[in-house]
Design an enzyme around this catalytic site. Structure first.
Site, mmCIF file in Angstrom:
data_model
loop_
_atom_site.group_PDB
_atom_site.id
_atom_site.type_symbol
_atom_site.label_atom_id
_atom_site.label_comp_id
_atom_site.label_asym_id
_atom_site.label_seq_id
_atom_site.Cartn_x
_atom_site.Cartn_y
_atom_site.Cartn_z
ATOM 1 C CE LYS A 38 4.413 4.089 -2.551
ATOM 2 N NZ LYS A 38 4.830 5.235 -3.372
ATOM 3 C CG ASP A 49 7.654 -4.556 16.164
ATOM 4 O OD1 ASP A 49 7.991 -3.766 15.250
ATOM 5 O OD2 ASP A 49 6.469 -4.756 16.484
ATOM 6 C CD GLU A 118 2.533 7.836 -3.302
ATOM 7 O OE1 GLU A 118 2.068 7.831 -2.139
ATOM 8 O OE2 GLU A 118 3.723 8.101 -3.562
ATOM 9 N N GLY A 121 7.765 6.197 -8.030
ATOM 10 C CA GLY A 121 8.582 6.917 -9.015
ATOM 11 C C GLY A 121 7.724 7.580 -10.073
HETATM 12 N N1 LIG Z 1 3.554 21.018 -1.171
HETATM 13 C C1 LIG Z 1 4.453 20.564 -0.309
HETATM 14 N N2 LIG Z 1 4.773 21.274 0.799
HETATM 15 C C2 LIG Z 1 5.700 20.834 1.685
HETATM 16 N N3 LIG Z 1 6.369 19.680 1.554
HETATM 17 C C3 LIG Z 1 6.092 18.925 0.477
HETATM 18 C C4 LIG Z 1 5.121 19.315 -0.492
HETATM 19 N N4 LIG Z 1 5.078 18.374 -1.452
HETATM 20 C C5 LIG Z 1 5.959 17.436 -1.081
HETATM 21 N N5 LIG Z 1 6.580 17.753 0.056
HETATM 22 C C6 LIG Z 1 7.636 16.991 0.749
HETATM 23 O O1 LIG Z 1 8.617 16.635 -0.237
HETATM 24 C C7 LIG Z 1 9.039 15.297 -0.082
HETATM 25 C C8 LIG Z 1 8.693 14.495 -1.340
HETATM 26 O O2 LIG Z 1 7.274 14.478 -1.510
HETATM 27 P P1 LIG Z 1 6.485 13.126 -1.678
HETATM 28 O O3 LIG Z 1 5.041 13.467 -1.670
HETATM 29 O O4 LIG Z 1 6.942 12.123 -0.681
HETATM 30 O O5 LIG Z 1 6.955 12.728 -3.150
HETATM 31 P P2 LIG Z 1 6.718 11.358 -3.970
HETATM 32 O O6 LIG Z 1 5.566 10.661 -3.336
HETATM 33 O O7 LIG Z 1 6.429 11.800 -5.375
HETATM 34 O O8 LIG Z 1 8.016 10.616 -3.901
HETATM 35 C C9 LIG Z 1 8.344 14.779 1.182
HETATM 36 O O9 LIG Z 1 9.197 14.972 2.274
HETATM 37 C C10 LIG Z 1 7.116 15.666 1.289
HETATM 38 O O10 LIG Z 1 6.649 15.796 2.603
HETATM 39 MG MG LIG Z 2 5.444 8.804 -2.413
#
Ligand SMILES: Nc1ncnc2c1ncn2[C@@H]1O[C@H](COP(=O)(O)OP(=O)(O)O)[C@@H](O)[C@H]1O
Ligand SMILES: [Mg+2]
Length: 247
Positions: A38, A49, A118, A121
């Protein structure tokens, strides 16, 4: 040669981290030395901390089986404001060194069998000044996959993202639809899927279900790997990462 993929999405909060984690868990499950990066995170969480941690990096490291000591390699830059990195950096009074981010990605790619990078946005999110996520994908020379939603509005966001990526010369490996509910998919979701396939002419490399109760235990990561094997085209993703796929 690729040895990795860049994971972008049609927007923030679409599931880049979750899907990258699922792929990483599956690769780890197959015995691959799996890298995750990332390169820059915003919305970092402060520890007791005073250190800033990216929750995305935490999840990716857990899924890939990378120890906490290597956090800096996974996430070299973490900013506090929940803003696009270019703005979060200015607000925090720091300058982002793009070369440092590229080096971190390349180092992880070199050290690992297969690496997932990753983004932040969507594909035009500014990382530093006018250097966008798309510029980073191009500089890394990685194929990209796009995580997208199944519901209303997704055709437009997906087609625009694909069109922009192609215009910039980014190699696209395919699309992953997140939060797919196979049992309850109605005419809305099914027609979205059909239109996305037709209008982008890209393969859909998976339709991933919502998994509400994924925690941070090893058993959770094993379950994530199992779900990834079931719902994502892991073999195709591997050939894409190895640079063998026809793009
Ligand atoms: N298939 C899924 N099942 C359950 N929760 C999910 C799933 N995909 C994403 N989430 C939840 O949705 C939120 C946004 O997903 P995230 O992967 O962090 O998105 P991005 O990285 O694109 O910003 C997070 O809290 C993540 O845990
Ligand atoms: Mg993310």
């Amino acid at each position: 040669m690729a040895k990795g993929i860049f994971v972008t999405a049609t927007d923030t909060e679409i599931g880049k981290t979750f899907i990258s984690g699922a792929i990483a868990a599956a690769l780890k499950g197959r015995g691959k030395n799996t890298g995750v990066v990332k390169p820059v995170a915003s919305g970092g969480v402060a520890t007791a901390d005073g250190k800033l941690l990216s929750e995305d990096a935490t999840f990716l490291m857990l899924a890939a089986g990378i120890a906490e000591e290597r956090r800096q390699e996974v996430n070299p830059v973490c900013l506090a404001p929940a803003l696009t990195p270019a703005v979060a950096a200015v607000e925090s009074g720091v300058a982002i060194d793009v070369d440092q981010l590229i080096t971190a990605c390349r180092t992880m790619i070199t050290k690992s069998d297969l690496t997932l990078v990753e983004g932040v946005g969507g594909i035009t999110a500014p990382i530093w000044q006018d250097y966008l996520v798309a510029d980073m994908i191009l500089e890394l020379q990685l194929p990209a996959i796009i995580v997208t939603r199944p519901n209303l509005g997704t055709i437009n966001h997906t087609v625009l993202t694909v069109q922009y990526a192609r215009q910039r010369g980014i190699k696209l490996g395919g699309i992953i639809i997140n939060h797919w509910d196979a049992e309850h998919a109605s005419v809305l979701e099914r027609s979205n899927l059909a239109y996305i396939e037709r209008l982008t002419a890209l393969p859909v490399l998976g339709k991933f279900p919502s998994v509400p109760s994924i925690g941070s235990e090893p058993a959770d990561m094993a379950r994530l790997a199992e779900l990834a094997e079931k719902h994502l085209a892991i073999d195709q993703l591997i050939s894409l990462m190895e640079g063998e796929a026809q793009l």
